[in-house]
Design a protein around this motif. Structure first.
Motif, PDB file in Angstrom:
ATOM      1  N   GLU A 273       0.835  -1.208   0.000  1.00 14.08           N
ATOM      2  CA  GLU A 273       0.000   0.000   0.000  1.00 14.08           C
ATOM      3  C   GLU A 273       0.869   1.257   0.000  1.00 14.08           C
ATOM      4  N   ARG A 274       1.950   1.227   0.774  1.00 14.49           N
ATOM      5  CA  ARG A 274       2.841   2.399   0.845  1.00 14.49           C
ATOM      6  C   ARG A 274       3.397   2.772  -0.521  1.00 14.49           C
ATOM      7  N   LEU A 275       3.572   1.765  -1.373  1.00 20.50           N
ATOM      8  CA  LEU A 275       4.131   2.005  -2.701  1.00 20.50           C
ATOM      9  C   LEU A 275       3.065   2.091  -3.783  1.00 20.50           C
ATOM     10  N   GLY A 276       1.818   2.293  -3.367  1.00 22.24           N
ATOM     11  CA  GLY A 276       0.752   2.529  -4.340  1.00 22.24           C
ATOM     12  C   GLY A 276       0.220   1.282  -5.008  1.00 22.24           C
ATOM     13  N   LEU A 277       0.387   0.121  -4.359  1.00 23.22           N
ATOM     14  CA  LEU A 277      -0.074  -1.151  -4.910  1.00 23.22           C
ATOM     15  C   LEU A 277      -1.188  -1.716  -4.039  1.00 23.22           C
ATOM     16  N   PRO A 278      -2.032  -2.582  -4.596  1.00 21.94           N
ATOM     17  CA  PRO A 278      -3.070  -3.214  -3.766  1.00 21.94           C
ATOM     18  C   PRO A 278      -2.432  -4.038  -2.656  1.00 21.94           C
ATOM     19  N   ARG A 279      -3.091  -4.111  -1.526  1.00 23.27           N
ATOM     20  CA  ARG A 279      -2.553  -4.909  -0.419  1.00 23.27           C
ATOM     21  C   ARG A 279      -2.420  -6.390  -0.798  1.00 23.27           C
ATOM     22  N   SER A 280      -3.199  -6.830  -1.733  1.00 23.85           N
ATOM     23  CA  SER A 280      -3.158  -8.238  -2.151  1.00 23.85           C
ATOM     24  C   SER A 280      -2.129  -8.479  -3.268  1.00 23.85           C
ATOM     25  N   PHE A 281      -1.343  -7.477  -3.593  1.00 26.92           N
ATOM     26  CA  PHE A 281      -0.427  -7.532  -4.736  1.00 26.92           C
ATOM     27  C   PHE A 281       0.450  -8.788  -4.748  1.00 26.92           C
ATOM     28  N   LEU A 282       1.083  -9.102  -3.632  1.00 27.10           N
ATOM     29  CA  LEU A 282       2.079 -10.180  -3.600  1.00 27.10           C
ATOM     30  C   LEU A 282       1.481 -11.566  -3.805  1.00 27.10           C
ATOM     31  N   TRP A 283       0.184 -11.690  -3.689  1.00 28.74           N
ATOM     32  CA  TRP A 283      -0.475 -12.988  -3.832  1.00 28.74           C
ATOM     33  C   TRP A 283      -1.082 -13.166  -5.227  1.00 28.74           C
ATOM     34  N   LYS A 284      -0.889 -12.179  -6.090  1.00 25.52           N
ATOM     35  CA  LYS A 284      -1.425 -12.267  -7.449  1.00 25.52           C
ATOM     36  C   LYS A 284      -0.453 -13.010  -8.363  1.00 25.52           C
ATOM     37  N   SER A 285      -0.892 -13.336  -9.563  1.00 26.28           N
ATOM     38  CA  SER A 285      -0.034 -14.040 -10.518  1.00 26.28           C
ATOM     39  C   SER A 285       1.122 -13.142 -10.939  1.00 26.28           C
ATOM     40  N   GLU A 286       2.166 -13.743 -11.464  1.00 24.84           N
ATOM     41  CA  GLU A 286       3.333 -12.978 -11.901  1.00 24.84           C
ATOM     42  C   GLU A 286       2.953 -11.964 -12.973  1.00 24.84           C
ATOM     43  N   ALA A 287       2.093 -12.365 -13.899  1.00 17.99           N
ATOM     44  CA  ALA A 287       1.679 -11.457 -14.971  1.00 17.99           C
ATOM     45  C   ALA A 287       0.886 -10.279 -14.420  1.00 17.99           C
ATOM     46  N   GLU A 288       0.002 -10.564 -13.471  1.00 19.05           N
ATOM     47  CA  GLU A 288      -0.807  -9.490 -12.889  1.00 19.05           C
ATOM     48  C   GLU A 288       0.066  -8.548 -12.062  1.00 19.05           C
ATOM     49  N   ARG A 289       1.044  -9.083 -11.359  1.00 18.16           N
ATOM     50  CA  ARG A 289       1.955  -8.224 -10.596  1.00 18.16           C
ATOM     51  C   ARG A 289       2.729  -7.296 -11.539  1.00 18.16           C
ATOM     52  N   ALA A 290       3.181  -7.834 -12.668  1.00 15.96           N
ATOM     53  CA  ALA A 290       3.914  -7.010 -13.633  1.00 15.96           C
ATOM     54  C   ALA A 290       3.028  -5.886 -14.167  1.00 15.96           C
ATOM     55  N   ARG A 291       1.755  -6.209 -14.438  1.00 16.98           N
ATOM     56  CA  ARG A 291       0.821  -5.203 -14.954  1.00 16.98           C
ATOM     57  C   ARG A 291       0.600  -4.103 -13.914  1.00 16.98           C
ATOM     58  N   LEU A 292       0.402  -4.500 -12.655  1.00 25.03           N
ATOM     59  CA  LEU A 292       0.151  -3.532 -11.597  1.00 25.03           C
ATOM     60  C   LEU A 292       1.377  -2.657 -11.324  1.00 25.03           C
ATOM     61  N   LEU A 293       2.553  -3.250 -11.414  1.00 27.99           N
ATOM     62  CA  LEU A 293       3.772  -2.465 -11.214  1.00 27.99           C
ATOM     63  C   LEU A 293       3.931  -1.420 -12.318  1.00 27.99           C
ATOM     64  N   GLU A 294       3.661  -1.814 -13.540  1.00 27.74           N
ATOM     65  CA  GLU A 294       3.765  -0.876 -14.652  1.00 27.74           C
ATOM     66  C   GLU A 294       2.754   0.250 -14.498  1.00 27.74           C
ATOM     67  N   SER A 295       1.550  -0.088 -14.075  1.00 29.08           N
ATOM     68  CA  SER A 295       0.515   0.923 -13.863  1.00 29.08           C
ATOM     69  C   SER A 295       0.915   1.884 -12.745  1.00 29.08           C
ATOM     70  N   ALA A 296       1.510   1.318 -11.655  1.00 26.58           N
ATOM     71  CA  ALA A 296       1.913   2.156 -10.525  1.00 26.58           C
ATOM     72  C   ALA A 296       3.032   3.109 -10.918  1.00 26.58           C
ATOM     73  N   ARG A 297       3.917   2.683 -11.808  1.00 28.08           N
ATOM     74  CA  ARG A 297       5.032   3.540 -12.231  1.00 28.08           C
ATOM     75  C   ARG A 297       4.531   4.755 -13.016  1.00 28.08           C
ATOM     76  N   LYS A 298       3.423   4.589 -13.728  1.00 30.21           N
ATOM     77  CA  LYS A 298       2.874   5.679 -14.528  1.00 30.21           C
ATOM     78  C   LYS A 298       1.975   6.610 -13.714  1.00 30.21           C
ATOM     79  N   ARG A 299       1.591   6.152 -12.527  1.00 34.87           N
ATOM     80  CA  ARG A 299       0.621   6.894 -11.713  1.00 34.87           C
ATOM     81  C   ARG A 299       1.348   7.597 -10.579  1.00 34.87           C
ATOM     82  N   PRO A 300       1.175   8.896 -10.378  1.00 39.37           N
ATOM     83  CA  PRO A 300       1.830   9.577  -9.249  1.00 39.37           C
ATOM     84  C   PRO A 300       1.272   9.090  -7.933  1.00 39.37           C
TER      85      PRO A 300
END
Length: 307
Positions: A273-300
């Motif tokens: 959460e501190r880094l702008g990701l869902p709290r459930s991030f680490l339990w998602k699939s590798e592909a979904e984690r990559a998508r969320l990380l890319e989205s977080a990098r583009k979002r302030p």
């Protein structure tokens, strides 16, 4: 329970400051390994056995800590120190590590045979750091998910900064490096009643009262199983510590559940959460984690948006 965690008088808030990085990132192997409590339980016991194999560390821990009288509190404090180094904001991690170092500066004495020791001896610091990395990695690798050699090496590399803050000089970068360090110390290793007393405490469930006693025994036996065979032989941990088929099934089942069901209240989730990701991030699939990380990098992050 959510909220800041206390250790050595400091409060560790894994949700703030918003955007402050940890010493490992959300795409790291470390964030995957340390989110699983089975890897931590099995790896933690294995690490202590490796440390206790050396009389200097065994005496230092047993004579200068409250583990015998307060195994729950001691285990929680050790867990907090491990968690903050992986998930905590870097400033908070530095404060806790400095606190641990200050405490260790007072730990010195002599073994029963008269050999002097002090906790900040570089050889001992190096070995303690190596055993923790080995234990947690092998707990995850053997009971949760096999990791490639490349991912294992990434795991070791991710811990180098924190190891350096503890004063570690020889940082292992592979299982081969661990083996080299272990073989240098192997002639010192010996069986001892303290090892058995420690294992009895862990098997009794006193250190983890929420875990059924039978499962706790299986977790301990799993920790003995991942010891290097030469160390297990040196410590004389015989077949009474073998992991039974039923015990193996129980450990792996518990590990699989922990790997797939998000714990949204703990430090790993709060760090996400501190880094702008869902709290459930680490339990998602590798592909979904990559998508969320890319989205977080583009979002302030919120603090950036309000600047």
């Amino acid at each position: 329970m959510d909220g800041p965690k206390s250790y050595l008088g400091w409060k560790v808030d894994y949700t703030a400051p918003v955007g402050e990085p940890a010493f490992a990132g959300p795409d790291s192997i470390s964030w995957q390994v340390f989110k699983n409590p089975v890897a931590l339980a099995v790896g933690g016991v294995c690490a202590v056995l490796l440390e206790f194999a050396d009389a200097r560390i065994r005496s230092g821990v047993w004579d200068h800590s409250v583990f015998k009288t307060d195994p729950i509190g001691r285990s929680k404090r050790t867990g907090t120190a491990a968690m903050v180094g992986v998930y905590g904001p870097q400033a908070a991690a530095r404060r806790v590590i400095q606190g641990v170092t200050n405490m260790h500066a007072r730990v010195k004495g002599k073994t029963p045979t008269g050999e002097a020791y002090q906790a900040l001896d570089v050889e001992l610091l190096d070995w303690v750091s190596a055993t923790a990395s080995y234990g947690f990695l092998m707990g995850y690798h053997r009971f949760i998910r096999p990791l490639s050699d490349a991912d294992q090496n990434r795991f070791f590399a991710e811990g180098e900064t924190v190891a350096g803050l503890y004063g570690v000089q020889t940082k292992i970068r592979s299982l081969a490096d661990f083996d080299t360090m272990m073989r240098k110390l192997l002639p010192r290793f010996e069986p001892h009643p303290i090892n058995t007393e420690f294992l009895d405490i862990m098997r009794s469930g006193r250190a983890a009262p929420g875990v059924p006693k039978g499962l706790q025994s299986s977790l301990v036996n799993a920790a003995v199983e991942i010891l290097p065979p030469e160390v297990r032989t040196k410590l004389a941990l015989g077949p009474e510590y073998d992991l039974s088929p039923a015990g193996r099934f129980a450990v792996k089942t518990m590990a699989r559940i922990a790997e797939s069901v998000p714990d949204t209240a703990g430090p790993p989730a709060q760090a996400c959460e501190r880094l702008g990701l869902p709290r459930s991030f680490l339990w998602k699939s590798e592909a979904e984690r990559a998508r969320l990380l890319e989205s977080a990098r583009k979002r302030p992050l919120p603090q950036e948006a309000s600047a």
